[in-house]
Design an enzyme around this catalytic site. Structure first.
Site, short mmCIF file in Angstrom:
data_model
loop_
_atom_site.label_atom_id
_atom_site.label_comp_id
_atom_site.label_asym_id
_atom_site.label_seq_id
_atom_site.Cartn_x
_atom_site.Cartn_y
_atom_site.Cartn_z
N HIS A 32 -11.44 -13.10 6.77
CA HIS A 32 -11.59 -12.10 5.72
C HIS A 32 -12.98 -12.12 5.09
CE1 HIS A 32 -10.74 -9.90 2.03
NE2 HIS A 32 -9.88 -9.29 2.81
N HIS B 265 -11.12 -30.05 1.83
CA HIS B 265 -12.11 -31.09 1.52
C HIS B 265 -11.48 -32.27 0.79
CE1 HIS B 265 -16.13 -28.79 2.19
NE2 HIS B 265 -15.27 -28.61 3.16
N ASN C 236 -20.16 -30.47 -0.30
CA ASN C 236 -19.60 -29.88 -1.52
C ASN C 236 -20.65 -29.38 -2.51
OD1 ASN C 236 -16.94 -30.39 -0.71
ND2 ASN C 236 -16.98 -32.46 -1.56
N ARG D 33 -10.39 -24.14 0.69
CA ARG D 33 -11.40 -25.07 1.17
C ARG D 33 -11.38 -26.37 0.38
NH1 ARG D 33 -17.61 -25.10 0.90
NH2 ARG D 33 -18.20 -26.15 2.84
#
Ligand code: HEM
Ligand SMILES: *[C@@H]1O[C@H](CO)[C@@H](O)[C@H](O)[C@H]1NC(C)=O
Ligand SMILES: *[C@@H]1O[C@H](CO)[C@@H](O)[C@H](O)[C@H]1NC(C)=O
Ligand SMILES: *[C@@H]1O[C@H](CO)[C@@H](O)[C@H](O)[C@H]1NC(C)=O
Ligand SMILES: *[C@@H]1O[C@H](CO)[C@@H](O)[C@H](O)[C@H]1NC(C)=O
Ligand SMILES: *[C@@H]1O[C@H](CO)[C@@H](O)[C@H](O)[C@H]1NC(C)=O
Ligand SMILES: *[C@@H]1O[C@H](CO)[C@@H](O)[C@H](O)[C@H]1NC(C)=O
Ligand SMILES: CC(=O)N[C@H]1CO[C@H](CO)[C@@H](O)[C@@H]1O
Length: 337
Positions: free
Chosen positions: A200, A66, A91, A62
């Site tokens: 997952h 980002h 964030n 991620r």
């Protein structure tokens, strides 16, 4: 945790043969002379981090996403400072893994000082996270790919850019597609990369980011009609109306493996947790393209894996700084003095 990681090179080869891989201006052997051991160092450190905490794989992926959506893949997300991207809404209290990147960078600096960019380290760490989680789960082999290198590090963070360029889970499909288009990614990339959202049980989402979809949560209205009703009691239990929204649930509780195509089967069954997932198949907004792509992935994992690899490579190649642009940071958190 005692697990062995057997890198499935035959599977890697298979993907190289099956897929028509996208091209870029960067190169796979960029550090072949200046830091020959780079790939081993990064992989070893990512492996350690994932052994410590499985979720770190998701977090590193991620972080790469980002980073790349804001001023390109230039490690701008890693810069400290209250005016930096770490404090942007998508964030803050959410992005994680910065310490792991520090650890990898330190190990790389020890071996080859001042040579390897933080942007390249983050790109490699994201690729290795995918590969290692697949192996950890003893999959027959998840997708892997060759990372091209040579990105340099940016000189500025861009907090307003992070607030505007990163998609929010409450956004319409049209907006999400537009935000991907703004960085050169298309509708196929939107669908293929969204697998991480359901990927997952290591991937988690805070209740605050989807509880608006549960009926009566804040006393308003019926549940989101695109949410499978059998999922509602479960999610309501996990996210009590009296909670502060900080509880977390797995983004996909049904899928054991990070990189199967089960996520797309779930979407077809109305089992996407975030609204931004479910709208890929349920939105009326004339985006039948995303629906048909998701339906294709739900029935054909091969097509999905190839598209996924290509989309990851495309994302990693968003506006790299090359040549004499940017710099090679010594410390990923600060611009060199
Ligand atoms: C399509 C638009 C997207 C939206 C609206 C979105 C939104 C979100 C949200 C709201 C979360 C939970 C954050 C939290 O609980 O604080 C999340 C988690 C995550 N996202 Fe996305 N995301 C998108 C696309 C992507 C893409 C393209 C990737 C990777 C290539 C990605 C990777 C992840 C991962 C791995 C997690 C779990 C992180 C962890 O557990 O630390 N997302 N996303
Ligand atoms: C910050 O990001 C936005 C959105 O991507 C972009 O339009 C803007 O040019 C960036 N600003 C700087 C100073 O890099
Ligand atoms: C998206 O771009 C890829 C090439 O990067 C291409 O193969 C694919 O067909 C495109 N998808 C759409 C929906 O245009
Ligand atoms: C959620 O947790 C963060 C710290 O992780 C805290 O700053 C924030 O205030 C909490 N949110 C609520 C609504 O309590
Ligand atoms: C996830 O699955 C487990 C076992 O099937 C179940 O006990 C748990 O309640 C589920 N949690 C959520 C949030 O769906
Ligand atoms: C709800 O989920 C179950 C289990 O995946 C599935 O069998 C059912 O068809 C889904 N219902 C709808 C309306 O999609
Ligand atoms: C999946 O798609 C590939 C590539 O188009 C094709 O060769 C294969 O036969 C398909 N597999 C199935 C099960 O439909
Ligand atoms: C307990 C409760 O508030 N139930 C309400 C939940 O929402 C539905 C649909 O809006 C109402 O009909 C219920 O009364």
């Amino acid at each position: 945790m005692q697990k062995s990681y057997n890198y499935n090179y035959s599977r890697v080869l298979m993907f190289l043969m099956l897929c028509v891989v996208v091209r870029s201006q960067l190169s796979a052997d960029f550090y072949a002379r200046s830091c020959p051991n780079l790939l081993n160092i990064v992989r070893k450190e990512v492996k350690n981090a994932i052994k410590n905490e499985m979720r770190m794989a998701a977090s590193l992926l991620r972080l790469h996403f980002h980073d790349c959506f804001v001023n390109g893949c230039d490690a701008s997300v890693l810069l400290d400072g209250s005016d930096g991207e770490k404090f942007a809404l998508p964030n803050l209290n959410s992005a994680r893994g910065y310490e792991v990147i520090d650890t990898i960078k330190n190990a790389v600096e020890t071996s080859c000082s001042g040579v390897v960019s933080c942007a390249d380290i983050l790109t490699l760490a994201a690729r290795d996270s995918v590969l290692l989680v697949c192996n950890y789960n003893k999959l027959s082999g998840g997708p892997s790919w060759k990372v091209v290198l040579g990105r340099r590090d940016g000189l500025v963070g861009n907090q307003t850019g992070a607030n505007s360029a990163l998609p929010s889970p409450f956004e319409s499909l049209d907006n999400i597609i537009a935000k991907f288009a703004a960085v050169g990614l298309n509708v196929t990339d939107v669908v293929a990369l969204s697998v991480f959202e359901g990927g997952h049980t290591i991937g988690l989402s805070r209740c605050a980011l989807f509880s608006n979809r549960l009926s009566n949560f804040s006393g308003t209205g019926a549940p989101d009609s695109t949410l499978n009703t059998s999922l509602i009691p479960e999610l309501q239990t996990a996210c009590p109306a009296t909670g502060d929204g900080n509880n977390t649930v797995p983004l996909d509780n049904r899928s054991r493996d990070l990189f199967d195509n089960r996520y797309f089967v779930n979407l077809v069954n109305g089992r996407g947790i975030l609204q931004s997932d479910q709208i890929l198949v349920s939105s009326d907004s004339a985006q039948s393209t995303t629906r048909s792509i998701a339906q294709l992935y739900s029935t054909n994992a091969t097509v999905f894996f190839c598209d996924f690899v290509n989309s990851m490579i495309k994302m990693g190649n968003i506006s790299p700084l090359t040549g004499s642009n940017g710099q090679i940071r010594k410390n990923c958190r600060v611009v060199n003095s």
